[in-house]
Design a protein around this motif. Structure first.
Motif, short mmCIF file in Angstrom:
data_model
loop_
_atom_site.label_atom_id
_atom_site.label_comp_id
_atom_site.label_asym_id
_atom_site.label_seq_id
_atom_site.Cartn_x
_atom_site.Cartn_y
_atom_site.Cartn_z
N TYR A 199 -2.09 31.54 47.18
CA TYR A 199 -1.49 30.56 48.08
C TYR A 199 -0.93 31.23 49.33
N GLN A 200 -0.35 32.41 49.16
CA GLN A 200 0.22 33.12 50.30
C GLN A 200 -0.88 33.50 51.29
N THR A 201 -2.03 33.94 50.79
CA THR A 201 -3.16 34.30 51.64
C THR A 201 -3.68 33.08 52.40
N GLU A 202 -3.63 31.92 51.75
CA GLU A 202 -4.11 30.69 52.37
C GLU A 202 -3.09 30.07 53.33
N GLY A 203 -1.92 30.70 53.45
CA GLY A 203 -0.88 30.15 54.31
C GLY A 203 -0.20 28.94 53.71
N ASP A 204 -0.15 28.88 52.40
CA ASP A 204 0.43 27.74 51.71
C ASP A 204 1.48 28.23 50.72
N SER A 205 2.04 27.32 49.94
CA SER A 205 3.07 27.66 48.96
C SER A 205 2.82 26.86 47.69
N ILE A 206 3.62 27.15 46.65
CA ILE A 206 3.40 26.51 45.36
C ILE A 206 4.75 26.35 44.64
N GLY A 207 4.85 25.33 43.79
CA GLY A 207 6.07 25.07 43.05
C GLY A 207 6.09 25.73 41.68
N GLY A 208 7.12 25.47 40.92
CA GLY A 208 7.22 26.08 39.60
C GLY A 208 8.49 25.64 38.89
#
Length: 383
Positions: A199-208
């Protein structure tokens, strides 16, 4: 602005903005006689501070705490404990484009709409930078609880769709701090890290989410209804920025269980006291602690500051804009939120311990009226 105080007897009052001069917290209600140093607090702050790894913000804050009141000769005096953490690496220039053009899903517009102004650097008071104060206060609470035989621990149990299998309390103590994700299941931690990198490479983020547990909490803490233990715990956890859900015991899974399956029969323990046979209730019944381990889970949405192109509007110019949030941001929140969760759980338990008379609110040793103590300062003239 109200809402800057937490707790009834162990009160935590905080101040500071993300890019302001400093963050600060005053702890009122800490009993006298607790051995306390800046190192005790710093140990916890180092777990939360930014720049620990490639999956956290690169903001270079040392988060060095200074205790400037409430401690004499290494022991708490019973008076308010004041702590300050200076902001050393604020770069507000990157936030100038968003002064009148709010970032998507942030607190920018709501703060401006409520107060008619706001500190816009780094998100100001709405930034998770504020949790540094909570961890500082939680370090004190945790040390008091440890003296009473109470342990608190948490770990990251899910990132995106990658979920760790259940782990024991001992495994959390042993493995949580061994990896950057703070997942106590090493094999799952590796998969989580790969997903975060993606996600970091794609310029995005993720929850958890984070699983938390407390051992050694005595039965009988909490009051029914608005001061129930789960009600106050929910308030503590939902105060953490980006929290979208808090549950205890079976949590959401309880909707799939029948009453007969969820109910736990009573039996006598070795001392002849009634105890539930099981702990699906998460250590809480009727809003009051049962003496069994308290456990639950808190969920975070994906960080809202991402470098992908998004749309906003500028209320000053009337323009619609394409923006790209450039700065130093976490691609995922739970790894740094683990010490925050532990702090809020510790603060909640300690406040109930004081309210329930389990700890003398004046002094930790409980020796009411005794003045000649080992932690009382000596007269310089007698040396």
């Amino acid at each position: 602005m109200n809402g800057n105080r937490f707790g009834r007897l162990f009160q935590v009052t905080t101040y500071g903005e993300s890019h302001g001069e400093a963050m600060g917290v005053t702890v009122s209600g800490c009993p006298a006689g607790l051995e306390l140093s800046e190192e005790d607090v710093q140990r916890e702050l180092d777990r939360r501070k930014p720049g620990q790894s490639m999956i956290t913000t690169s903001r270079g804050e040392p988060d060095e705490v200074v205790i400037n009141s409430g401690v004499q000769d290494g022991y708490t005096t019973g008076t308010p404990i004041g702590m300050v953490i200076q902001n050393k690496d604020a770069r507000s220039g990157k936030y100038e484009p968003y002064v009148t053009a709010p970032r998507p899903s942030h607190g920018d517009f709501t703060y401006s709409a409520k107060f008619g102004t706001r500190n816009w650097g780094g998100g100001g008071r709405s930034s998770a930078r504020e949790t540094v104060n909570w961890v500082a206060a939680g370090a004190i609470a945790g040390k008091i609880l440890a003296s009473q035989g109470i342990e608190v621990k948490a770990h990251v149990n899910q990132i995106g769709d990658i979920e760790a299998p259940p782990v024991s309390f001992e495994e959390m103590l042993e493995h949580t701090e061994e990896n950057e994700v703070r997942c106590a299941h090493p094999e799952t931690a590796e998969k989580m890290r790969e997903r975060i990198d993606q996600y970091q490479t794609e310029g995005d983020s993720i929850g958890g989410s984070i699983y938390f547990e407390a051992r050694g909490v005595p039965r009988g803490l909490g009051a029914p209804r608005f001061d129930s233990f789960p009600a106050r715990l929910g308030k503590a956890m939902f105060a953490i920025p980006a929290t979208t859900g808090v549950e205890y015991g079976l949590g959401r899974e309880a909707r799939e269980w029948t009453g007969l399956d969820r109910n736990e029969d009573w039996a006598f323990d070795d001392e002849g006291d009634p105890v539930p046979e099981g702990n699906k209730h998460g250590g809480l019944q009727g809003g009051i602690t049962t003496g069994q381990p308290i456990y639950g889970e808190a969920t975070w949405h994906a960080p809202t500051s991402i470098p992908k192109q998004q749309k906003t509007v500028d209320w000053e110019t009337g323009d619609e804009k394409e923006i790209q949030v450039v700065g130093r941001h976490d691609p995922v929140l739970p790894p740094r939120a683990v010490p925050v969760v532990e702090a809020m759980l510790s603060l909640t338990i300690l406040d109930f311990m004081l309210l329930g008379g389990r700890i003398n609110p004046d002094r930790l040793d409980g020796d009411v009226g005794e003045y000649d103590t080992e932690y009382h300062p000596s007269s310089p003239r007698n040396e």
